[in-house]
Write an enzyme that holds these catalytic residues in place. Structure first.
Site, PDB file in Angstrom:
ATOM      1  N   GLU A 118       0.830  -1.219   0.000  1.00  0.00           N
ATOM      2  CA  GLU A 118       0.000   0.000   0.000  1.00  0.00           C
ATOM      3  C   GLU A 118       0.858   1.260   0.000  1.00  0.00           C
ATOM      4  O   GLU A 118       0.780   2.070   0.930  1.00  0.00           O
ATOM      5  CB  GLU A 118      -0.896   0.014   1.252  1.00  0.00           C
ATOM      6  CG  GLU A 118      -1.813  -1.185   1.392  1.00  0.00           C
ATOM      7  CD  GLU A 118      -2.535  -1.217   2.747  1.00  0.00           C
ATOM      8  OE1 GLU A 118      -2.087  -0.522   3.687  1.00  0.00           O
ATOM      9  OE2 GLU A 118      -3.534  -1.931   2.854  1.00  0.00           O
ATOM     10  N   CYS A 132      -1.798  33.879  11.070  1.00  0.00           N
ATOM     11  CA  CYS A 132      -1.553  34.573  12.339  1.00  0.00           C
ATOM     12  C   CYS A 132      -1.220  33.587  13.441  1.00  0.00           C
ATOM     13  O   CYS A 132      -1.969  33.434  14.408  1.00  0.00           O
ATOM     14  CB  CYS A 132      -2.778  35.397  12.702  1.00  0.00           C
ATOM     15  SG  CYS A 132      -3.184  36.536  11.388  1.00  0.00           S
TER      16      CYS A 132
HETATM   17  N1  LLP Z   1      -1.301   1.788   4.677  1.00  0.00           N
HETATM   18  C1  LLP Z   1      -1.754   2.242   5.867  1.00  0.00           C
HETATM   19  C2  LLP Z   1      -2.597   1.361   6.683  1.00  0.00           C
HETATM   20  C3  LLP Z   1      -1.409   3.545   6.302  1.00  0.00           C
HETATM   21  O1  LLP Z   1      -1.850   3.962   7.482  1.00  0.00           O
HETATM   22  C4  LLP Z   1      -0.599   4.360   5.489  1.00  0.00           C
HETATM   23  C5  LLP Z   1      -0.228   5.718   5.915  1.00  0.00           C
HETATM   24  C6  LLP Z   1      -0.158   3.856   4.246  1.00  0.00           C
HETATM   25  C7  LLP Z   1      -0.525   2.568   3.884  1.00  0.00           C
HETATM   26  C8  LLP Z   1       0.717   4.653   3.315  1.00  0.00           C
HETATM   27  O2  LLP Z   1       1.943   4.956   3.881  1.00  0.00           O
HETATM   28  P1  LLP Z   1       3.099   5.619   2.967  1.00  0.00           P
HETATM   29  O3  LLP Z   1       3.475   4.627   1.906  1.00  0.00           O
HETATM   30  O4  LLP Z   1       2.541   6.845   2.373  1.00  0.00           O
HETATM   31  O5  LLP Z   1       4.190   5.899   3.918  1.00  0.00           O
HETATM   32  N2  LLP Z   1       0.785  12.509   7.195  1.00  0.00           N
HETATM   33  C9  LLP Z   1       2.069  11.851   7.407  1.00  0.00           C
HETATM   34  C10 LLP Z   1       2.057  10.416   6.929  1.00  0.00           C
HETATM   35  C11 LLP Z   1       0.971   9.592   7.598  1.00  0.00           C
HETATM   36  C12 LLP Z   1       0.832   8.234   6.993  1.00  0.00           C
HETATM   37  C13 LLP Z   1      -0.398   7.573   7.483  1.00  0.00           C
HETATM   38  N3  LLP Z   1      -0.606   6.227   7.022  1.00  0.00           N
HETATM   39  C14 LLP Z   1       3.153  12.663   6.706  1.00  0.00           C
HETATM   40  O6  LLP Z   1       2.838  13.704   6.126  1.00  0.00           O
HETATM   41  O7  LLP Z   1       4.334  12.303   6.769  1.00  0.00           O
END
Ligand code: LLP
Length: 396
Positions: A257, A325
């Site tokens: 994913e 702000c």
């Molecule tokens: N699968 C699940 C169950 C997840 O919770 C997430 C991300 C992914 C896949 C995808 O993860 P990736 O490949 O994008 O690392 N907002 C944070 C990142 C939070 C990720 C949440 N879950 C940031 O801006 O770094």
């Protein structure tokens, strides 16, 4: 040059995506020599723009969603229900009912109570719903604390000793066919990922020895790091070899994913310098975007890579701030850049993942324009909010 044309024709702030870059990242994963059945499901939370989702769908990926909204957008963007996985630790009854009736590939539960609800509701609809269970493996992904999800004591997944596999196998409204894991985001050490995969394989093998359980799918989550605030890169060559090794002779369908890896470095946020302020010892460039448009620096203390679109030979030390702000509304402090003038474009790089998707309208700022380009053309894929949009749904 396409970029110059876009900079001239679109007013800032706006997100600018490179279609070829997204396709390259997808081909890279699609062409890895992985010797087992697998599917990549894009983590929609990283970027839920319909045009981006549709592009990713056309490149052969599935989708991973965490809300009814993401499911709705994914279906609208063209993903087949059978290519969609639903994750998340706080699914509402509305989320679950919608996911059940759309007959998606799997609802991966993270709370024991979800199982009974899915079973009962599926039976009332005459359905048997495919489910997965997200295991909490108690593995530290060695990434930033705020994006770590694999540890015991956290809210993600279910610890193995709380799962009654025998009882689950007797429910007639569900079919447990998946185990899943996701230990965090921006993970640079592939061995941490491998550890979580091996743990899942072991549990699935043990459970499959029982007659009434047939776990045929392992969902290994996302988490692949990009060069960003960390200058470490994930070693995909070793990751791939080790995946092939631990899955040799096994017969599982594997799901990954990835979110960030696909879109992060396809996108830049274009801003313009409104003012240059001298304050004490500091020179502060105030730009026309803020943490409403891009919150990651304020929320996670990361420093986004930045470039300035001018060719000045002289340099200066600047803080780059937004116009909100609040005193956390800085993109970066004490950075050496070519000397900046009012009107210069300041460009924040690697903002395609969790950039637009985490933006808000705080301070009643319209959400910005989003533009997608390839070698031949560019087009708007999200228009800027109007002032009326900011009042939508409100009643005076
Ligand atoms: N699968 C699940 C169950 C997840 O919770 C997430 C991300 C992914 C896949 C995808 O993860 P990736 O490949 O994008 O690392 N907002 C944070 C990142 C939070 C990720 C949440 N879950 C940031 O801006 O770094």
């Amino acid at each position: 040059m396409m970029i110059d044309k876009i900079l001239k024709e679109c007013s800032s702030p706006f997100y600018l995506y490179n279609e070829e870059r997204i396709k390259d990242k997808i081909s890279f994963l699609n062409n890895l020599d992985l010797q087992f059945q697998r599917k990549f499901n894009f983590a929609v939370k990283a970027n839920p723009n319909l045009a981006i989702l549709n592009l990713i769908h056309r490149c052969g990926f599935g989708a991973e969603v965490v809300s009814a909204g993401e499911l709705f957008k994914s279906l609208k963007a063209g993903f087949e229900p059978s290519d969609i996985i639903f994750d998340g630790p706080g699914k509402t009854e509305f989320d679950l009912k919608y996911a059940i009736t759309q007959k998606i590939n799997s609802i991966n539960v993270e709370n024991v109570e979800e199982i009974k609800f899915i079973n009962d509701y599926s039976l009332t609809k005459g359905l048997r719903t495919n489910i997965g269970i997200r295991i909490n493996p108690n593995i530290d992904g060695s990434t930033m604390d705020k994006i770590t999800t694999g540890l015991s004591g956290g809210k993600f997944g279910i610890s193995i000793d709380q799962i009654d596999f025998d009882a689950i196998s007797n429910f007639k409204g569900i079919n447990l066919k998946t185990l899943s894991v996701h230990i965090g985001s921006q993970i640079t050490d592939y061995q941490k990922l491998l550890g979580s995969y091996e743990n899942l394989i072991k549990i699935a093998d043990e459970q499959n020895l029982k007659n009434n359980i047939n776990i045929d799918t392992l969902d290994f989550g996302g988490g692949f790091a990009v060069l960003d605030h960390s200058n470490k890169k994930i070693n995909f060559e070793s990751w791939k070899d080790n995946c092939n090794k631990i899955l040799e002779g096994k017969n599982f369908n594997i799901i990954f994913e990835p979110g960030r890896f696909i879109v992060a470095d396809s996108c830049e946020l274009i801003s313009k310098v409104l003012y240059i302020k001298e304050s004490g010892e500091k020179k502060i460039a105030i730009v026309d975007c803020s943490f409403s448009e891009y919150i990651r620096p304020a929320l996670y203390d990361i420093k986004p890579p930045i470039k300035v679109a001018n060719s000045s030979k002289k340099t200066g030390i600047y803080d780059i701030a937004g116009g909100i702000c609040e005193s956390t509304d800085y993109f970066v402090k004490d950075i050496e850049l070519p000397e900046i003038k009012v009107g210069d474009n300041i460009i924040f790089m690697n903002v395609g993942a969790y950039g637009s998707s985490m933006s808000s309208t705080y301070n009643s700022r319209p959400r910005p324009l989003e533009v997608l380009y390839n070698n031949d053309e560019y087009r708007v894929i999200r228009s800027r909010d109007t002032l009326e949009d900011l009042c939508k749904n409100e009643i005076m």
